[in-house]
Design an enzyme around this catalytic site. Structure first.
Site, PDB file in Angstrom:
ATOM      1  N   ARG A   1      27.960 -20.630  31.226  1.00 47.82           N
ATOM      2  CA  ARG A   1      29.222 -20.466  30.498  1.00 47.82           C
ATOM      3  C   ARG A   1      29.417 -19.048  29.958  1.00 47.82           C
ATOM      4  O   ARG A   1      30.492 -18.682  29.522  1.00 47.82           O
ATOM      5  CB  ARG A   1      29.274 -21.497  29.338  1.00 47.82           C
ATOM      6  CG  ARG A   1      29.425 -22.928  29.820  1.00 47.82           C
ATOM      7  CD  ARG A   1      29.092 -23.943  28.734  1.00 47.82           C
ATOM      8  NE  ARG A   1      27.654 -24.163  28.580  1.00 47.82           N
ATOM      9  CZ  ARG A   1      27.111 -25.005  27.700  1.00 47.82           C
ATOM     10  NH1 ARG A   1      27.882 -25.693  26.879  1.00 47.82           N
ATOM     11  NH2 ARG A   1      25.802 -25.147  27.626  1.00 47.82           N
TER      12      ARG A   1
ATOM     13  N   LYS B   1      21.451 -15.430  29.326  1.00 49.94           N
ATOM     14  CA  LYS B   1      22.204 -15.556  28.072  1.00 49.94           C
ATOM     15  C   LYS B   1      21.429 -15.043  26.858  1.00 49.94           C
ATOM     16  O   LYS B   1      21.984 -14.385  25.979  1.00 49.94           O
ATOM     17  CB  LYS B   1      22.571 -17.031  27.884  1.00 49.94           C
ATOM     18  CG  LYS B   1      23.228 -17.345  26.581  1.00 49.94           C
ATOM     19  CD  LYS B   1      23.756 -18.763  26.532  1.00 49.94           C
ATOM     20  CE  LYS B   1      22.674 -19.791  26.716  1.00 49.94           C
ATOM     21  NZ  LYS B   1      23.194 -21.168  26.558  1.00 49.94           N
TER      22      LYS B   1
END
Ligand code: UD1
Ligand code: CA
Length: 471
Positions: free
Chosen positions: A20, A27
């Protein structure tokens, strides 16, 4: 007989890609106030006094490993080659954690958790001898999180967003992704996990019900501050976490004495240290491992990164300083740019539109206007005239300029490096210095001036203009 204190291993899950976030970078290495997201759980665990810490690396794990090895020596890196879910992640490290009595599992993407909170989780877990203590909080918007389902018999289970019923989706109490397991209890259930769910992943969250089913005691430790446990999954989450953290850091410096004229435009990274009696004008940014001494004042819109600044230094803004060691009672700016290993000794001054790179300026040196000093050393009390340039690059190599003590460097001097100027020497303004200047000498290297008599009269120039017919 006193019981032996219980050992705790800390495993930080950092192997996921973080789809995402829409980035090639893992991330947990995305910057949050210029430090990787992973910096924060590592810091919280070490501030909580936890010594046995391991990071689980997987997606582009070589980058994670490089970061951990460089900035967190003593921390283990364990690999999860295929990322099959958080349950699979914890199982991949079983060979490491089975040696401890308890395992604290942190998510690399839950960066705002405080060390005090980790300590109270540990205390509650140990005092209650629970099989698993986990943290929950109430989220305004629970989308994306695992919901904490409290069962009629007093037990709990966690249901992930994608597997939740309509009714479960309405639950606002969510699983924070911070758990303390008794390792014996965890070992008893970890092999029973299946990937029989919407996403086909092995969920760590399923261990909660499995432990509950085997009569193990589950404790839910509720955290009243929802900002502390936000998960960072998207660029939006990252920006929100950054805003929370920024305020938290600013407040702690102001509580410690920082006079910050405009907190709404000031940014301070988590590793900066600031003495109590310091003033920041609006728009100051202080990053990296910087330290600012007492009595300093940093001028508006200045950016400082990895700078140590002695007492009473004054930066006029805007100025940009990085990787530099600034002595006490120095003055810098406005519009100064110091970078890559500048050392300014006590009382030195660098002024308007001056760039200094990889250079040492001795005590009391003045370089006040429009100069470039690169790969140079300037001795104490030397005055650098306006427009002085060290020509340090010959197109192939960087070369050094050495200027002695008590020198007077005339305006617009070019030092063609490598070149050396002795002590108590002078250069004539506008000189191109290509040869060393001995102590006490004048270096002059320019054409002598010629005056042409009657030039203006012959050209018909009047007060700077040319005479026209009829004037
Ligand atoms: C997870 C929890 C959810 C909780 C939320 C809190 C599960 C199944 N869900 O969801 O209940 O509300 O965190 O923030 O655990 N990771 C690995 N290896 C993997 C997969 C993930 O190391 O195979 C790491 C990720 O890098 C990340 C952490 O585990 O740091 C959590 O994974 P993520 O996919 O972000 O879980 P969420 O969907 O946020
Ligand atoms: Ca997450």
């Amino acid at each position: 007989m006193r019981e032996r204190p219980q050992s705790v291993g800390v495993l930080i899950l950092a192997a996921g890609k973080g789809i995402r976030m829409r980035s090639d970078k893992p991330k947990v290495l995305q910057p949050l106030l210029e430090e990787p997201v992973l910096y924060y759980p590592l810091k919280a665990a070490s501030e909580a006094g936890m010594r046995n810490i391991a990071v689980l690396a997987g997606y582009r794990g070589e980058l994670v490993e490089e970061y951990v090895k460089r900035d967190w020596p003593g921390t283990e890196v364990i690999w999860q080659r295929d990322q099959l879910g958080t349950g699979h992640a914890v199982k991949s490290a079983q060979g490491w954690w089975k040696r401890y009595d308890n395992l604290l599992v942190l998510s690399g993407d839950v960066p705002l958790v405080r060390h005090e909170t980790l300590l109270s989780l540990r205390d509650e877990h140990i005092a209650s001898s629970s099989a698993c203590a986990l943290m929950s909080f109430i989220a305004d918007d629970p989308a994306g999180y695992g919901r904490l389902v409290r069962l009629a018999d007093g037990g709990v289970r966690i249901v992930e967003q994608s597997d939740a019923t309509e009714e479960e989706l309405l639950i606002q109490e969510i699983n924070a992704g911070v758990y303390l397991f008794n390792t014996a209890a965890l070992s008893g259930v970890i092999d029973k996990l299946t990937n029989d769910n919407e996403l086909g992943e092995y969920y760590l969250t399923d261990t909660v019900q499995l432990i509950d089913d085997t009569e193990g005691d589950i404790r839910v430790v509720f955290c009243g501050d929802p900002e502390e446990l936000v998960g960072v999954n998207t660029p939006n989450d990252l920006a929100r976490a950054s805003a929370v953290l920024r305020k938290r850091i600013l407040n702690s410096h102001m509580e410690n004495g920082l006079k910050c004229m405009d907190p709404s435009t000031t940014w301070i990274g988590p590793r900066a240290r600031i003495a109590p009696d310091v003033i920041f004008e609006p728009g100051v940014q202080l990053w990296g491992k910087s330290s600012i001494g007492n009595g300093c004042k940093v001028g508006a819109w200045s950016t400082l990164r990895d700078v140590s600044m002695g007492e009473g230094a004054r930066v006029y803004g805007p100025s940009v300083i990085s990787d530099s060691e600034i002595g006490g009672n120095t003055e810098i700016g406005p519009f100064a740019f110091l970078r890559m290993g500048v050392k300014m000794e006590t009382g030195a001054r660098v002024g308007r539109f001056v760039e200094v790179k990889n250079s040492t300026l001795g005590e009391g040196v003045k370089a006040l206007h429009l100069s470039y000093l690169g790969d140079s050393s300037v001795g104490r009390n030397t005055n650098i005239g306006a427009g002085t340039i060290t020509c340090n690059y010959d197109g192939a190599r960087k070369n050094v300029t050495s200027i002695g003590d008590d020198c007077f460097v005339g305006s617009d001097t070019m030092f063609v490096a490598p070149v050396k100027m002795g002590d108590k020497a002078t250069t004539a303004a506008g000189s191109v210095i290509t040869k060393d200047i001995p102590d006490g000498s004048l270096g002059i290297a320019r054409e002598r001036q010629t005056n042409v008599d009657g030039w203006n009269e012959r050209k018909g120039i009047v007060s700077g203009g040319v005479k026209k017919a009829g004037d």
